[in-house]
Every structure is written in structure tokens, then in C-alpha cells.
Enzyme design. Structure first.
Site, mmCIF file in Angstrom:
data_model
loop_
_atom_site.group_PDB
_atom_site.id
_atom_site.type_symbol
_atom_site.label_atom_id
_atom_site.label_comp_id
_atom_site.label_asym_id
_atom_site.label_seq_id
_atom_site.Cartn_x
_atom_site.Cartn_y
_atom_site.Cartn_z
ATOM 1 N N GLN A 39 86.739 7.314 51.070
ATOM 2 C CA GLN A 39 88.180 7.154 50.831
ATOM 3 C C GLN A 39 88.399 6.049 49.802
ATOM 4 O OE1 GLN A 39 90.418 7.249 54.909
ATOM 5 N NE2 GLN A 39 88.334 6.598 55.320
ATOM 6 N N HIS A 72 89.830 10.360 47.848
ATOM 7 C CA HIS A 72 91.096 9.739 47.444
ATOM 8 C C HIS A 72 91.116 9.392 45.951
ATOM 9 C CE1 HIS A 72 92.285 8.404 51.823
ATOM 10 N NE2 HIS A 72 92.396 9.708 51.620
ATOM 11 N N VAL A 91 88.427 3.993 46.341
ATOM 12 C CA VAL A 91 88.618 4.372 44.941
ATOM 13 C C VAL A 91 87.785 3.480 44.016
ATOM 14 C CG1 VAL A 91 90.888 5.389 45.364
ATOM 15 C CG2 VAL A 91 90.751 2.983 44.711
HETATM 16 P P1 OAD Z 1 91.773 0.073 56.472
HETATM 17 O O1 OAD Z 1 92.146 -1.204 55.827
HETATM 18 O O2 OAD Z 1 92.831 0.840 57.177
HETATM 19 O O3 OAD Z 1 90.601 -0.178 57.522
HETATM 20 C C1 OAD Z 1 89.462 -0.922 57.217
HETATM 21 C C2 OAD Z 1 88.556 -0.972 58.438
HETATM 22 O O4 OAD Z 1 87.380 -1.677 58.070
HETATM 23 C C3 OAD Z 1 89.148 -1.705 59.653
HETATM 24 O O5 OAD Z 1 88.939 -0.930 60.820
HETATM 25 C C4 OAD Z 1 88.364 -3.010 59.706
HETATM 26 O O6 OAD Z 1 88.150 -3.459 61.038
HETATM 27 C C5 OAD Z 1 87.049 -2.611 59.078
HETATM 28 N N1 OAD Z 1 86.325 -3.711 58.412
HETATM 29 C C6 OAD Z 1 86.826 -4.809 57.787
HETATM 30 N N2 OAD Z 1 85.851 -5.575 57.280
HETATM 31 C C7 OAD Z 1 84.680 -4.949 57.589
HETATM 32 C C8 OAD Z 1 83.296 -5.243 57.368
HETATM 33 N N3 OAD Z 1 82.895 -6.336 56.686
HETATM 34 N N4 OAD Z 1 82.379 -4.370 57.827
HETATM 35 C C9 OAD Z 1 82.754 -3.258 58.508
HETATM 36 N N5 OAD Z 1 84.023 -2.931 58.761
HETATM 37 C C10 OAD Z 1 84.980 -3.764 58.319
HETATM 38 O O7 OAD Z 1 91.061 0.956 55.341
HETATM 39 P P2 OAD Z 1 90.759 2.533 55.307
HETATM 40 O O8 OAD Z 1 90.538 3.046 56.701
HETATM 41 O O9 OAD Z 1 89.716 2.758 54.306
HETATM 42 O O10 OAD Z 1 94.647 5.299 50.996
HETATM 43 O O11 OAD Z 1 92.138 3.090 54.792
HETATM 44 C C11 OAD Z 1 92.264 4.465 54.553
HETATM 45 C C12 OAD Z 1 93.234 4.726 53.434
HETATM 46 O O12 OAD Z 1 94.449 4.022 53.677
HETATM 47 C C13 OAD Z 1 92.798 4.203 52.068
HETATM 48 O O13 OAD Z 1 91.953 5.086 51.393
HETATM 49 C C14 OAD Z 1 94.102 4.004 51.345
HETATM 50 C C15 OAD Z 1 94.868 3.341 52.462
HETATM 51 O O14 OAD Z 1 96.227 3.399 52.416
HETATM 52 C C16 OAD Z 1 95.571 5.397 50.018
HETATM 53 O O15 OAD Z 1 95.919 4.448 49.339
HETATM 54 C C17 OAD Z 1 96.112 6.776 49.824
#
Ligand code: OAD
Ligand code: ZN
Length: 237
Positions: free
Chosen positions: A90, A108, A92
Site C-alpha cells: 500500500q 496504491h 507509495v
Molecule cells: P497506518 O498508519 O494506518 O498503519 C501503520 C501501522 O504500522 C500501525 O498499525 C502501526 O502500529 C504499525 N507500525 C508503526 N511503526 C511500525 C514499525 N516500526 N514496525 C512495524 N509496524 C509499525 O498505515 P497503513 O495501514 O499503511 O492510503 O495505511 C493504509 C492506507 O491508509 C495508506 O496506503 C494510505 C492511508 O490513508 C491512501 O493514502 C489512499
């Protein structure tokens, strides 16, 4: 652990966090500073394209300077040493490819590409974009946008992704909060196909109960360890 044949890995912002890219929904995340309706929807772009360009120009500059971390390298190693591994990201940023992943789907889109809304051409793009940038293919002005998928738009390669999920026997989700669909529903699709499902994340995500197994800690620690375990099982097949 049993050996697996077809492995699908879904990655999210947590994977790149230790490379210096902010996540979205953590307390200091991008959505605590920006309103996603303004910078990540077609409506936001229509109403203030200059602001949206500014946001992605800033992100593109960050992405230009960062390096893959141990978790990206471990996934590239897994693909190198095991047939049948695909990463669906997901993210970019371009850190998976920088680490050497080849079987990679950017569902994405990619911040380092620009898309012309007039002719549909997508081109690699490392500089800033503005409302005055002409399309290098058709010459239209004011129609260039980052080649990323915004809320309300269909993610890329969904047919291929469904096919991969229906055939996989191991599904691994890494560093994603499980808030955004359709990615958040991939675990259910993989389960329906009979796959073992594992979540690797800093902490249990909101969809944690959907996974058969959860391993928690920073990606640069848990991902290399898990890949090592997968590859050792395969060696003793
Ligand atoms: P999120 O910011 O929603 O989630 C990030 C996850 O990574 C959380 O569950 C954190 O606990 C975890 N995390 C943080 N630091 C970490 C580390 N060092 N090691 C392992 N895990 C860690 O991001 P996404 O789930 O990627 O889309 O978000 C999905 C989509 O929402 C993105 O692609 C973007 C966003 O809005 C669009 O912009 C369309
Ligand atoms: Zn064009």
C-alpha cells in the site's frame, strides 16, 4: 512451522517507518497533520490542486532521500530464495524495489510517478509537480497528478491480487493498521482460500483477530526473524 509454496505479503506504512517515513494513523502520523479529504481524494484535488501538489512534492522529496531498512531487504531475500513470493504494497514509496523486490504490486500507486488525467500516460517523476506542469506525452497543461490512488478511487491490479489471494497458502500482513479497504479484507480472502495467515506489526492491529498468528515488534526485528524461520523450514523439506 510447515513449508509454504505460494506466499502473498501485504505491506503498509509501518514497514517504512524505520526508514524515516511517517505512518498515517499513529499519534504523530500524517493524518494528524493533514486532512485526508483535502490531500487524498479526487474532490480535494479538484478544489485545491496547488495544495495537493505541495503535499505530494513534500512527500516525494522525502522519498527521494530514504533508504530501505532490514525488513525491506529481508522480503527481497525471501523472494530471491523462495519461488512464489509476491509483495503487495500500500506504500507509495520505492523502498521495496530499492531493496531488490521484483514481484511487487503497488496497489496504491507510486509517489515517484506522475499521471496525466487527460491522456492516461504514467511516467517516472522525481521533481515537483504543479498546476502548470505540461504532460510530456500529450502536452495538456493542468492535468498532471501524482500517480497514487486516492480515497474513492479503485486500487490498482485488483484482479491480479484476487487471483494471488485465491491461490496462496501463506498470507503475511506487515505494518498495516487494517483501516483501509480493500487491503483490510485480503486476510479474509486468503483464509477463505485455506491459507495460513500471519500479522507482523508493532502492536495488534484492529483486524488482529482475523489472523491465525500475530508476531509483534518493530518491523526491522520481526520481519528478518520471520523470514529466517520461513527459509530454514524450507531448507529441511
Ligand atoms: P497506518 O498508519 O494506518 O498503519 C501503520 C501501522 O504500522 C500501525 O498499525 C502501526 O502500529 C504499525 N507500525 C508503526 N511503526 C511500525 C514499525 N516500526 N514496525 C512495524 N509496524 C509499525 O498505515 P497503513 O495501514 O499503511 O492510503 O495505511 C493504509 C492506507 O491508509 C495508506 O496506503 C494510505 C492511508 O490513508 C491512501 O493514502 C489512499
Ligand atoms: Zn497527457
Amino acid at each position: 512451522m510447515r513449508p509454504f509454496e505460494s506466499i502473498v505479503i501485504l505491506t503498509g506504512a509501518g514497514l517504512s517507518a524505520e526508514s524515516g517515513v511517517s505512518t498515517f494513523r499513529d499519534p504523530e502520523g500524517i493524518w494528524s497533520k493533514y486532512d485526508w479529504r483535502e490531500v487524498a481524494t479526487p474532490e480535494g484535488f479538484d478544489s485545491n490542486p496547488a495544495y495537493v501538489h505541495e503535499f505530494y512534492n513534500m512527500r516525494r522529496r522525502i522519498h527521494r532521500d530514504i533508504k530501505p531498512n532490514a525488513a525491506h531487504f529481508a522480503l527481497a531475500r525471501l523472494e530471491n530464495e523462495h519461488r512464489g513470493v509476491t509483495v503487495i504494497t500500500q506504500n507509495v514509496d520505492a523502498l521495496h524495489e530499492a531493496a531488490g523486490s521484483k514481484s511487487l504490486i503497488h496497489m496504491h500507486g507510486e509517489a515517484m510517478r506522475a499521471l496525466c488525467a487527460a491522456c492516461g500516460t504514467s511516467v517516472p517523476w522525481t521533481d515537483d509537480l504543479s498546476v502548470a506542469t505540461p504532460c510530456p506525452s500529450c502536452g495538456s497543461v493542468g492535468r498532471m497528478r501524482p500517480d497514487v490512488v486516492w480515497f474513492g478511487e479503485m486500487p490498482y491490479h485488483m484482479e491480479r491480487i484476487s487471483e494471488l489471494l485465491s491461490e496462496c497458502d501463506l498470507f503475511i500482513s506487515i505494518g498495516t493498521s487494517g483501516h483501509v479497504y480493500p487491503a483490510a479484507s485480503f486476510v479474509a480472502e486468503a483464509r477463505a482460500a485455506g491459507a495460513h495467515t500471519v500479522e507482523l506489526n508493532l502492536e495488534p492491529s484492529q483486524g488482529a483477530r482475523l489472523f491465525a498468528e500475530g508476531i509483534y515488534g518493530p518491523a526491522t526485528e520481526v520481519v528478518p526473524e520471520y523470514v529466517h524461520k520461513l527459509l530454514s523450514v524450507r531448507t529441511f523439506e
